[in-house]
Design a protein around this motif. Structure first.
Motif, PDB file in Angstrom:
ATOM      1  N   ARG A  21      51.648 -28.074 -62.569  1.00 50.72           N
ATOM      2  CA  ARG A  21      50.883 -26.830 -62.619  1.00 50.72           C
ATOM      3  C   ARG A  21      50.108 -26.605 -61.326  1.00 50.72           C
ATOM      4  O   ARG A  21      49.200 -27.362 -61.002  1.00 50.72           O
ATOM      5  CB  ARG A  21      49.897 -26.851 -63.796  1.00 50.72           C
ATOM      6  CG  ARG A  21      50.545 -26.718 -65.157  1.00 50.72           C
ATOM      7  CD  ARG A  21      49.549 -26.952 -66.279  1.00 50.72           C
ATOM      8  NE  ARG A  21      49.214 -28.371 -66.393  1.00 50.72           N
ATOM      9  CZ  ARG A  21      48.276 -28.852 -67.207  1.00 50.72           C
ATOM     10  NH1 ARG A  21      47.553 -28.031 -67.928  1.00 50.72           N
ATOM     11  NH2 ARG A  21      48.045 -30.139 -67.270  1.00 50.72           N
ATOM     12  N   ASN A  22      50.507 -25.612 -60.589  1.00 53.16           N
ATOM     13  CA  ASN A  22      49.745 -25.142 -59.419  1.00 53.16           C
ATOM     14  C   ASN A  22      49.436 -26.253 -58.417  1.00 53.16           C
ATOM     15  O   ASN A  22      48.326 -26.350 -57.893  1.00 53.16           O
ATOM     16  CB  ASN A  22      48.439 -24.471 -59.860  1.00 53.16           C
ATOM     17  CG  ASN A  22      48.673 -23.274 -60.756  1.00 53.16           C
ATOM     18  OD1 ASN A  22      49.579 -22.476 -60.513  1.00 53.16           O
ATOM     19  ND2 ASN A  22      47.880 -23.143 -61.810  1.00 53.16           N
ATOM     20  N   VAL A  23      50.427 -27.066 -58.127  1.00 45.63           N
ATOM     21  CA  VAL A  23      50.248 -28.153 -57.165  1.00 45.63           C
ATOM     22  C   VAL A  23      50.505 -27.653 -55.752  1.00 45.63           C
ATOM     23  O   VAL A  23      51.518 -26.998 -55.490  1.00 45.63           O
ATOM     24  CB  VAL A  23      51.187 -29.323 -57.493  1.00 45.63           C
ATOM     25  CG1 VAL A  23      51.240 -30.324 -56.334  1.00 45.63           C
ATOM     26  CG2 VAL A  23      50.748 -30.021 -58.768  1.00 45.63           C
ATOM     27  N   SER A  24      49.610 -27.963 -54.849  1.00 45.32           N
ATOM     28  CA  SER A  24      49.760 -27.599 -53.438  1.00 45.32           C
ATOM     29  C   SER A  24      49.489 -28.823 -52.564  1.00 45.32           C
ATOM     30  O   SER A  24      48.543 -29.575 -52.821  1.00 45.32           O
ATOM     31  CB  SER A  24      48.794 -26.474 -53.051  1.00 45.32           C
ATOM     32  OG  SER A  24      49.051 -25.294 -53.773  1.00 45.32           O
ATOM     33  N   GLY A  40      54.247 -40.204 -65.883  1.00 43.65           N
ATOM     34  CA  GLY A  40      54.255 -38.908 -66.554  1.00 43.65           C
ATOM     35  C   GLY A  40      53.352 -37.870 -65.926  1.00 43.65           C
ATOM     36  O   GLY A  40      53.175 -36.779 -66.487  1.00 43.65           O
ATOM     37  N   ALA A  41      52.770 -38.178 -64.764  1.00 45.58           N
ATOM     38  CA  ALA A  41      51.845 -37.234 -64.129  1.00 45.58           C
ATOM     39  C   ALA A  41      52.550 -36.044 -63.493  1.00 45.58           C
ATOM     40  O   ALA A  41      51.924 -35.031 -63.195  1.00 45.58           O
ATOM     41  CB  ALA A  41      51.002 -37.951 -63.078  1.00 45.58           C
ATOM     42  N   GLY A  42      53.872 -36.169 -63.253  1.00 46.67           N
ATOM     43  CA  GLY A  42      54.608 -35.068 -62.641  1.00 46.67           C
ATOM     44  C   GLY A  42      55.089 -35.350 -61.238  1.00 46.67           C
ATOM     45  O   GLY A  42      55.683 -34.472 -60.597  1.00 46.67           O
ATOM     46  N   LEU A 211      48.213 -35.316 -64.840  1.00 46.87           N
ATOM     47  CA  LEU A 211      48.657 -34.354 -65.851  1.00 46.87           C
ATOM     48  C   LEU A 211      49.243 -33.102 -65.214  1.00 46.87           C
ATOM     49  O   LEU A 211      48.971 -31.970 -65.634  1.00 46.87           O
ATOM     50  CB  LEU A 211      47.490 -33.990 -66.791  1.00 46.87           C
ATOM     51  CG  LEU A 211      46.919 -35.155 -67.615  1.00 46.87           C
ATOM     52  CD1 LEU A 211      45.736 -34.696 -68.433  1.00 46.87           C
ATOM     53  CD2 LEU A 211      47.988 -35.768 -68.503  1.00 46.87           C
ATOM     54  N   GLY A 212      50.061 -33.321 -64.186  1.00 47.69           N
ATOM     55  CA  GLY A 212      50.769 -32.218 -63.557  1.00 47.69           C
ATOM     56  C   GLY A 212      49.972 -31.419 -62.562  1.00 47.69           C
ATOM     57  O   GLY A 212      50.473 -30.428 -62.015  1.00 47.69           O
ATOM     58  N   GLN A 213      48.751 -31.825 -62.274  1.00 44.73           N
ATOM     59  CA  GLN A 213      47.909 -31.084 -61.337  1.00 44.73           C
ATOM     60  C   GLN A 213      47.404 -32.004 -60.239  1.00 44.73           C
ATOM     61  O   GLN A 213      47.193 -33.205 -60.454  1.00 44.73           O
ATOM     62  CB  GLN A 213      46.713 -30.462 -62.064  1.00 44.73           C
ATOM     63  CG  GLN A 213      47.106 -29.425 -63.114  1.00 44.73           C
ATOM     64  CD  GLN A 213      45.888 -28.881 -63.830  1.00 44.73           C
ATOM     65  OE1 GLN A 213      45.248 -29.576 -64.606  1.00 44.73           O
ATOM     66  NE2 GLN A 213      45.577 -27.630 -63.574  1.00 44.73           N
TER      67      GLN A 213
END
Length: 237
Positions: A21-24, A40-42, A211-213
């Motif tokens: 989610r919205n990773v830069s 599992g963090a992405g 968590l995906g960020q």
């Protein structure tokens, strides 16, 4: 100066499940940049999306200033991005030399043999056993082969996904020494690694993925000193 790689507000989903989610973040030419985080963090999803194996739900990926977010994987490879995947994924029934040649399948130049010799210089055991089937190798030797295979595409950006997974401390140190050597030879590296201590000690810049960020960023040295990072990933109270 334009970064070699720039990821802008990237979001990726598996069906209805949003994994990123919205990773830069960005990678400058010649740097080692690491992504750290729990299972599992992405992190792997991010690499697979950069490689063109997954499509972003939102955001963009720029390589040398041009968007590659919608390109097929083979074209991204031909532009100079190669990945050594988590779990190594070598072809066990093929020889070392055959695995390495597969890494160069998209090339049309006459320097493939010279680059194979470069791999053998970095990893002498591969040269000594070039005609043996890769499935006979130890985990550490297979990891060397996976990195060597990615190098055979002559990448400008080499992405390494969990290169120390399942390896002994001695072999882990050997792999990280090789990563440092590759940087000294001019290779830019994006590293995903659960061994946060080793990765941040090596990296010019790091990003924490949770968590995906992306939740924290800074130089490798600064993140090593950050008490939140030390508590979450280095086991310190």
């Amino acid at each position: 100066m334009t970064p070699l790689l720039e990821v802008r507000e990237l979001s990726v989903a598996y069906g209805a499940i949003e994994a990123v989610r919205n990773v830069s973040f960005s990678v400058e030419l010649g740097q080692i940049v690491c992504l750290i985080g729990a299972n599992g963090a992405g992190k792997t999803t991010i690499l697979r999306t950069i490689s063109g194996l997954l499509r972003p739900r939102a955001g963009d990926i720029l390589f040398e200033g041009a968007s590659i977010a919608k390109l097929p994987a083979h074209e991204i490879l031909s532009r100079g991005i190669a990945q050594s995947p988590e779990g190594r994924r070598i072809f066990a029934r093929m020889t070392v030399a055959e695995n390495l040649l597969l890494g160069a399948y998209a090339r049309r130049d006459n320097e493939v043999d010279a680059d194979m010799q470069r791999v053998f210089t970095l990893f002498p055991v591969l040269g000594e056993r070039r005609h043996q089937k890769a499935g006979l190798f130890s985990g550490g030797e297979q990891q060397m082969l996976a990195i060597g295979r990615a190098m055979m595409s002559k990448p400008r950006l080499l992405m390494l996904d969990e290169p120390s997974m399942g390896l002994s401390p001695i072999m882990t140190q050997r792999i990280f020494d090789t990563i440092s050597e590759l940087q000294s030879q001019g290779t830019t590296i994006l590293l995903v690694e659960q061994n946060a201590l080793a990765a941040l000690a090596l990296a010019d810049r790091g990003y924490v993925i949770d968590l995906g960020q992306s939740t924290l960023e800074g130089s490798g040295h600064d993140l090593l000193a950050d008490q939140r990072v030390r508590a979450a990933y280095l086991g310190e109270a």
